[in-house]
Design an enzyme around this catalytic site. Structure first.
Site, PDB file in Angstrom:
ATOM      1  N   LYS A  13       0.836  -1.217   0.000  1.00 22.28           N
ATOM      2  CA  LYS A  13       0.000   0.000   0.000  1.00 22.28           C
ATOM      3  C   LYS A  13       0.869   1.266   0.000  1.00 22.28           C
ATOM      4  O   LYS A  13       0.568   2.213  -0.704  1.00 22.28           O
ATOM      5  CB  LYS A  13      -0.930   0.045   1.230  1.00 22.28           C
ATOM      6  CG  LYS A  13      -1.892  -1.109   1.351  1.00 22.28           C
ATOM      7  CD  LYS A  13      -2.858  -0.926   2.500  1.00 22.28           C
ATOM      8  CE  LYS A  13      -2.195  -0.824   3.881  1.00 22.28           C
ATOM      9  NZ  LYS A  13      -1.451  -2.010   4.320  1.00 22.28           N
ATOM     10  N   ARG A  88      -8.759   1.189   9.157  1.00 21.28           N
ATOM     11  CA  ARG A  88      -8.387  -0.167   9.552  1.00 21.28           C
ATOM     12  C   ARG A  88      -9.424  -0.838  10.441  1.00 21.28           C
ATOM     13  O   ARG A  88      -9.215  -1.987  10.843  1.00 21.28           O
ATOM     14  CB  ARG A  88      -7.049  -0.136  10.292  1.00 21.28           C
ATOM     15  CG  ARG A  88      -5.865  -0.053   9.351  1.00 21.28           C
ATOM     16  CD  ARG A  88      -4.653   0.302  10.178  1.00 21.28           C
ATOM     17  NE  ARG A  88      -3.507  -0.469   9.811  1.00 21.28           N
ATOM     18  CZ  ARG A  88      -2.404   0.077   9.270  1.00 21.28           C
ATOM     19  NH1 ARG A  88      -2.336   1.360   9.038  1.00 21.28           N
ATOM     20  NH2 ARG A  88      -1.380  -0.665   8.971  1.00 21.28           N
ATOM     21  N   ARG A 127      12.244  -5.986   4.401  1.00 21.26           N
ATOM     22  CA  ARG A 127      11.897  -4.570   4.241  1.00 21.26           C
ATOM     23  C   ARG A 127      12.705  -3.660   5.173  1.00 21.26           C
ATOM     24  O   ARG A 127      12.909  -3.973   6.333  1.00 21.26           O
ATOM     25  CB  ARG A 127      10.403  -4.394   4.536  1.00 21.26           C
ATOM     26  CG  ARG A 127       9.946  -2.953   4.547  1.00 21.26           C
ATOM     27  CD  ARG A 127       8.465  -2.829   4.370  1.00 21.26           C
ATOM     28  NE  ARG A 127       7.713  -2.983   5.612  1.00 21.26           N
ATOM     29  CZ  ARG A 127       6.390  -2.806   5.693  1.00 21.26           C
ATOM     30  NH1 ARG A 127       5.690  -2.532   4.619  1.00 21.26           N
ATOM     31  NH2 ARG A 127       5.780  -2.947   6.840  1.00 21.26           N
ATOM     32  N   ARG A 157      11.843  -1.369  10.791  1.00 17.36           N
ATOM     33  CA  ARG A 157      10.799  -0.935  11.717  1.00 17.36           C
ATOM     34  C   ARG A 157      10.663  -1.951  12.841  1.00 17.36           C
ATOM     35  O   ARG A 157      10.704  -3.152  12.603  1.00 17.36           O
ATOM     36  CB  ARG A 157       9.463  -0.829  10.977  1.00 17.36           C
ATOM     37  CG  ARG A 157       9.321   0.436  10.191  1.00 17.36           C
ATOM     38  CD  ARG A 157       8.139   0.420   9.266  1.00 17.36           C
ATOM     39  NE  ARG A 157       6.888  -0.024   9.878  1.00 17.36           N
ATOM     40  CZ  ARG A 157       5.714   0.036   9.257  1.00 17.36           C
ATOM     41  NH1 ARG A 157       5.630   0.517   8.024  1.00 17.36           N
ATOM     42  NH2 ARG A 157       4.626  -0.385   9.850  1.00 17.36           N
ATOM     43  N   ARG A 168       0.294  -8.229  13.780  1.00 17.20           N
ATOM     44  CA  ARG A 168      -0.364  -7.316  12.832  1.00 17.20           C
ATOM     45  C   ARG A 168      -1.249  -8.088  11.859  1.00 17.20           C
ATOM     46  O   ARG A 168      -2.309  -7.606  11.457  1.00 17.20           O
ATOM     47  CB  ARG A 168       0.691  -6.490  12.077  1.00 17.20           C
ATOM     48  CG  ARG A 168       1.276  -5.384  12.953  1.00 17.20           C
ATOM     49  CD  ARG A 168       2.608  -4.905  12.442  1.00 17.20           C
ATOM     50  NE  ARG A 168       2.500  -4.137  11.232  1.00 17.20           N
ATOM     51  CZ  ARG A 168       3.486  -4.028  10.335  1.00 17.20           C
ATOM     52  NH1 ARG A 168       4.639  -4.648  10.517  1.00 17.20           N
ATOM     53  NH2 ARG A 168       3.326  -3.298   9.277  1.00 17.20           N
TER      54      ARG A 168
HETATM   55  P1  AMP Z   1       1.593   1.226   8.836  1.00 19.96           P
HETATM   56  O1  AMP Z   1       2.782   2.079   8.574  1.00 19.96           O
HETATM   57  O2  AMP Z   1       0.414   1.624   7.994  1.00 19.96           O
HETATM   58  O3  AMP Z   1       1.894  -0.239   8.753  1.00 19.96           O
HETATM   59  O4  AMP Z   1       1.165   1.517  10.350  1.00 19.96           O
HETATM   60  C1  AMP Z   1       2.033   1.235  11.430  1.00 19.96           C
HETATM   61  C2  AMP Z   1       1.269   1.134  12.727  1.00 19.96           C
HETATM   62  O5  AMP Z   1       0.625   2.390  13.019  1.00 19.96           O
HETATM   63  C3  AMP Z   1       0.133   0.126  12.737  1.00 19.96           C
HETATM   64  O6  AMP Z   1       0.588  -1.186  12.989  1.00 19.96           O
HETATM   65  C4  AMP Z   1      -0.729   0.678  13.881  1.00 19.96           C
HETATM   66  O7  AMP Z   1      -0.146   0.427  15.144  1.00 19.96           O
HETATM   67  C5  AMP Z   1      -0.630   2.167  13.633  1.00 19.96           C
HETATM   68  N1  AMP Z   1      -1.691   2.628  12.715  1.00 19.96           N
HETATM   69  C6  AMP Z   1      -1.519   3.210  11.496  1.00 19.96           C
HETATM   70  N2  AMP Z   1      -2.695   3.500  10.924  1.00 19.96           N
HETATM   71  C7  AMP Z   1      -3.655   3.089  11.797  1.00 19.96           C
HETATM   72  C8  AMP Z   1      -5.082   3.078  11.781  1.00 19.96           C
HETATM   73  N3  AMP Z   1      -5.796   3.555  10.742  1.00 19.96           N
HETATM   74  N4  AMP Z   1      -5.722   2.560  12.862  1.00 19.96           N
HETATM   75  C9  AMP Z   1      -5.044   2.112  13.925  1.00 19.96           C
HETATM   76  N5  AMP Z   1      -3.712   2.057  13.995  1.00 19.96           N
HETATM   77  C10 AMP Z   1      -3.006   2.549  12.953  1.00 19.96           C
END
Ligand code: AMP
Length: 212
Positions: A13, A88, A127, A157, A168
């Site tokens: 994404k 999400r 990654r 990360r 996750r």
């Molecule tokens: P990402 O970079 O999109 O994988 O997001 C990293 C982390 O940020 C996720 O695993 C969640 O802990 C938090 N996070 C990001 N976007 C959301 C969302 N829309 N709802 C809840 N947690 C989020």
């Protein structure tokens, strides 16, 4: 136009969101990037979000809805945006729907990235991301320089460690997969694309799904 990107962690994404943003001339909003920036800056938002993120859990809906509304109201996003990982949970989808109705903006598309679990785990284990601009890379190692030459170094990360990845994925299945069902039932323009392929192939599928 508002485009919602849905899909499990590691589906691409972020990478495809960047490419689509360039192609369509729209900004990309990624709650994950906003939250990582807040953690790095040590703001109250970052302090609240960090533990959830490190474990691979979702940050509470109220926090995300606040970020979402602020972003949708920002002048630079007035023409629309690509929402990467912003929706999400079903309450977040409901919140976005209500915010868009208030602003009189239509939901252009929900682009769902389809990918098998085995592929996700191998992708995430390879990654790294730039600690300055957050762009993800595969095939590079921590410490490498970001190709954007923004002074950033590539790091792994914390939530890309195997335990957090499993968490996750579980969270995705329990809380995010129902969002797809919700959008479909609501009659939203959902387009599912095969997320396995070269960057160019997946981008072409995404553009075709968006009618471009
Ligand atoms: P990402 O970079 O999109 O994988 O997001 C990293 C982390 O940020 C996720 O695993 C969640 O802990 C938090 N996070 C990001 N976007 C959301 C969302 N829309 N709802 C809840 N947690 C989020």
């Amino acid at each position: 136009m508002i485009i919602v990107l849905l899909g499990p962690p590691g589906a691409g994404k972020g990478t495809q969101g960047e490419r689509l943003a360039l192609r369509l001339g729209l900004p990309k909003i990624a709650t994950g990037d906003v939250l990582r920036g807040a953690v790095k800056a040590g703001t109250p938002l970052g302090l609240e979000a960090k533990a959830f993120m490190d474990r691979g859990d979702l940050v509470p809906d109220a926090v995300i809805l606040g970020i979402m509304k602020e972003a949708l109201n920002a002048p630079e996003n007035a023409r629309g945006a690509i929402l990467d990982g912003v929706v999400r949970t079903v309450p977040q989808a409901e919140g976005l729907q209500a915010a868009l109705a208030e602003l009189g903006k239509p939901l252009g598309a929900v682009l769902n990235f389809d990918i098998a679990d085995g592929e996700i785990v191998s992708r995430i284990s390879g990654r790294t991301v730039c600690d300055a601009c957050q762009v993800p890379y595969s095939g590079k190692v921590p410490g490498d320089e970001c190709e954007k030459h923004d002074g950033g170094r590539l790091v792994r990360r914390k939530d890309d460690e195997p335990e957090a990845v499993q968490r996750r994925l579980d969270v995705y299945r329990a809380q995010t997969a129902p969002v797809l069902t919700w959008y479909t039932a609501a009659g939203a323009p959902v387009k599912t694309i095969d997320a396995v392929g070269t960057l160019e192939q997946v981008e072409a599928r995404a553009l075709a799904a968006l009618g471009r």
